[in-house]
Write an enzyme that holds these catalytic residues in place. Structure first.
Site, short mmCIF file in Angstrom:
data_model
loop_
_atom_site.label_atom_id
_atom_site.label_comp_id
_atom_site.label_asym_id
_atom_site.label_seq_id
_atom_site.Cartn_x
_atom_site.Cartn_y
_atom_site.Cartn_z
N GLU A 240 0.84 -1.20 0.00
CA GLU A 240 0.00 0.00 0.00
C GLU A 240 0.88 1.26 0.00
O GLU A 240 0.63 2.20 0.74
CB GLU A 240 -0.93 0.03 1.22
CG GLU A 240 -1.92 -1.12 1.26
CD GLU A 240 -2.96 -0.95 2.35
OE1 GLU A 240 -4.14 -0.89 2.02
OE2 GLU A 240 -2.58 -0.87 3.53
N CYS A 324 -11.04 2.79 6.15
CA CYS A 324 -10.31 4.01 6.50
C CYS A 324 -10.68 5.19 5.62
O CYS A 324 -10.78 6.33 6.08
CB CYS A 324 -8.81 3.74 6.42
SG CYS A 324 -8.30 3.00 4.87
ZN ZN Z 1 -7.81 4.55 3.32
#
Ligand code: ZN
Length: 562
Positions: A240, A324
């Site tokens: 990520e 998130c």
């Molecule tokens: Zn996120």
């Protein structure tokens, strides 16, 4: 993050029903706080007795950080101390657990966030311990003996399965070196952005030159070698995060919404340290492109990753297991007003052109700016100034990096800008009086943007940008296979405002060519020279893609080579 977003919304759009809901959630949270101030349900109910045993992966301090940010926002919005008192007790507890003193843990969080939250809490409460604790977390990160190495007992980590494929776990969470020795952006991009944001905050609070220098090195490395044209960051989903310089793939770009949001936070903090337009330019690039692409036009669906090209299989979703991004978008957009202006002792500064009203306290009186504009669809901006007593101060206006020609008038009198820009801003100092007006015209032609030749994915490709908006092609307006299209070098591109399209956007139409597949018949390869035929393309703002019938999308378009 929801509480934080809801609080910002209460400040600008009072709503008794939302306030009741917020109060209810805060009561619930208060009921879960332990007698010593600790507040995390997972380590109270699911894994009692295991507090602070997996700092690297369990996000315990990270969650505390978000709760602290919510407490600060809620107090700012409502002046109620209910959540602020809860988070202060929690922060006091954390302060009693972590630090260099004898008997304390010398740990820090595997996912940075609490560092920037503690700075906010300090600024709201004036409690210096919170600032010192933030400084401790930043200073301790990456020191030897390495805390995470000592902490990890094989097989104990909650997320060992999830992270075992990572090549370098220390780089992943930016603990590979002490932060002042870091020069290159590495690892998980959201973690990195939150850390750099806190580093910039602390550099300002302590006048810490070495921390500032580290921020500047990291900023240069990110913005000159590792950022997508949309302001998205993070080249792969594997970590990520970041890979290697100039690796900016389009179909597989990760560009997490949260990371672009983090980039906005960091640039806003850098801008507070130095009024340099390059920080506002980056902030604006992310805001208008890689941030808001994360949410559908109806506000109900979200992208986690924001690719710059799609073969038609990427669509926003209503929610994610790791949710998130949606509340991160909510809290940023609900607090957007905080990014538009800033002030110093003698200057009022306009960083972003967004219609609205701002109130400043300067030299003992309130000064009101009323900004009117249709930006980003055109570059005409007017600002009316209201104040009781005439006063001498400076007004700084940002001239964006994309703008090569601008015209400025004060009370209808032209003011020369050429050669007068200071780091991307023009400053007008005069004795301002009530109803003075500023007219700024930013010329906004359609631009063809090119990538550094080291970006292999974009060789002989071009992106279309107008003002701060990056454009893309979608199949629905063009053809199914977008890679068959190429822009001609001399082709004319025209911008048209279309109020019926995607909630009202400026679209771009123009001359292009389409690969003619007739000559191919049933062959896969041939020595016959390929032929193109003329085609009119339509490009839309990148942020608005995937809001209609699904199909392909691409930002970088082939350009005819001559
Ligand atoms: Zn996120």
């Amino acid at each position: 993050k929801w509480l934080e977003a809801a609080s910002y919304s209460l400040a600008t759009h009072p709503d008794p029903e939302l306030e009741r809901l917020v109060d209810e959630v805060i009561t619930l949270i208060a009921s879960a706080q332990q007698p010593d101030g600790y507040l995390n349900i997972y380590f109270t109910v699911v894994k009692p007795g295991e507090r602070w045993t997996d700092l690297r992966d369990a996000h315990e301090l990270y969650c505390a950080g978000h709760l602290i940010e919510a407490g600060v926002a809620h107090y700012e919005a409502t002046k109620k101390r209910t959540l602020l008192d809860i988070v202060c007790r929690y922060a006091d507890h954390i302060d009693s657990v972590f630090g260099l003193e004898e008997g304390k843990k010398r740990g820090y969080c595997g996912h940075q966030e609490i560092e920037l939250a503690l700075v906010k809490l300090y600024r709201k409460t004036d409690e210096k311990r919170y600032l010192k604790l933030s400084q401790y977390f930043i200073d301790e990160r990456g020191q030897e003996p390495h805390y995470f190495t000592q902490e990890k007992v094989e097989g104990k980590g909650f997320f060992d399965e999830f992270i075992k494929h990572l090549d370098n776990i220390k780089e992943y969470n930016q603990s590979h070196k002490p932060v002042r020795e870091q020069s290159k952006v590495v690892g998980h991009s959201v973690r990195a952005m939150y850390m750099y944001t806190a580093m910039a905050d602390l550099a300002g609070e302590f006048g810490d030159e070495s921390l500032l220098k580290a921020c500047e090195r990291l900023w240069n490395h990110l913005h000159t070698k590792n950022m997508f044209i949309t302001g998205g960051i993070g080249s792969t989903g594997k970590n990520e995060g970041f890979t290697y310089d100039y690796d900016l793939p389009n179909e597989t770009s990760y560009a997490e919404t949260c990371a672009a949001i983090g980039l906005v936070y960091w640039n806003q903090r850098m801008l507070q340290l130095e009024c340099d337009g390059k920080y506002a330019d980056a902030m604006e690039r992310a805001l208008y492109n890689g941030v808001i692409s994360g949410v559908s036009l109806d506000g109900k669906k979200f992208f986690y990753a924001n690719p710059l090209a799609s073969i038609g299989d990427r669509h926003r979703k209503e929610w994610f297991g790791c949710a998130c991004c949606p509340p991160n978008l909510a809290r940023l957009l609900a607090s957007l007003g905080g990014y538009v202006y800033s002030q110093t002792t003698d200057d009022l500064v306009v960083h972003l052109y967004v219609q609205g009203e701002a109130k400043f306290d300067l030299h003992g009186q309130q000064i009101i700016f009323k900004q009117k504009t249709e930006y980003p669809w055109n570059g005409s901006i007017s600002i009316k100034i209201n104040l009781d007593k005439p006063d001498v101060f400076g007004v700084k206006l940002r001239i964006p990096d994309w703008c090569k020609r601008a015209k400025l008038k004060v009370n209808n009198e032209e003011i020369k800008i050429t050669g007068k820009l200071e780091k991307g801003y023009v400053r007008i100092e005069r004795k301002w009086k009530n109803n003075d007006s500023i007219e700024l015209e930013l010329y906004m032609p359609i631009e063809r943007m090119y990538s550094h030749p080291n970006v292999r994915q974009n060789a002989n490709h071009v992106a279309i940008q107008r003002g701060p908006i990056v454009y893309c092609l979608e199949s629905i307006d063009n053809v199914d296979s977008l890679h068959k299209l190429s822009l001609t070098k001399e082709g004319i591109l025209t911008s048209i405002y279309d109020e019926t399209l995607l909630g009202g956007v400026v679209k771009i139409v123009g001359d292009a060519e389409l690969a003619d597949d007739l000559i191919w018949e049933d062959k896969l390869y041939t020595t016959d020279k390929p032929k193109n035929k003329p085609f009119q393309i339509t490009a839309i703002p990148y942020y608005a893609w995937d809001n209609r019938e699904s199909g392909q999308m691409r930002v970088w378009i082939q350009e005819e080579v001559k």
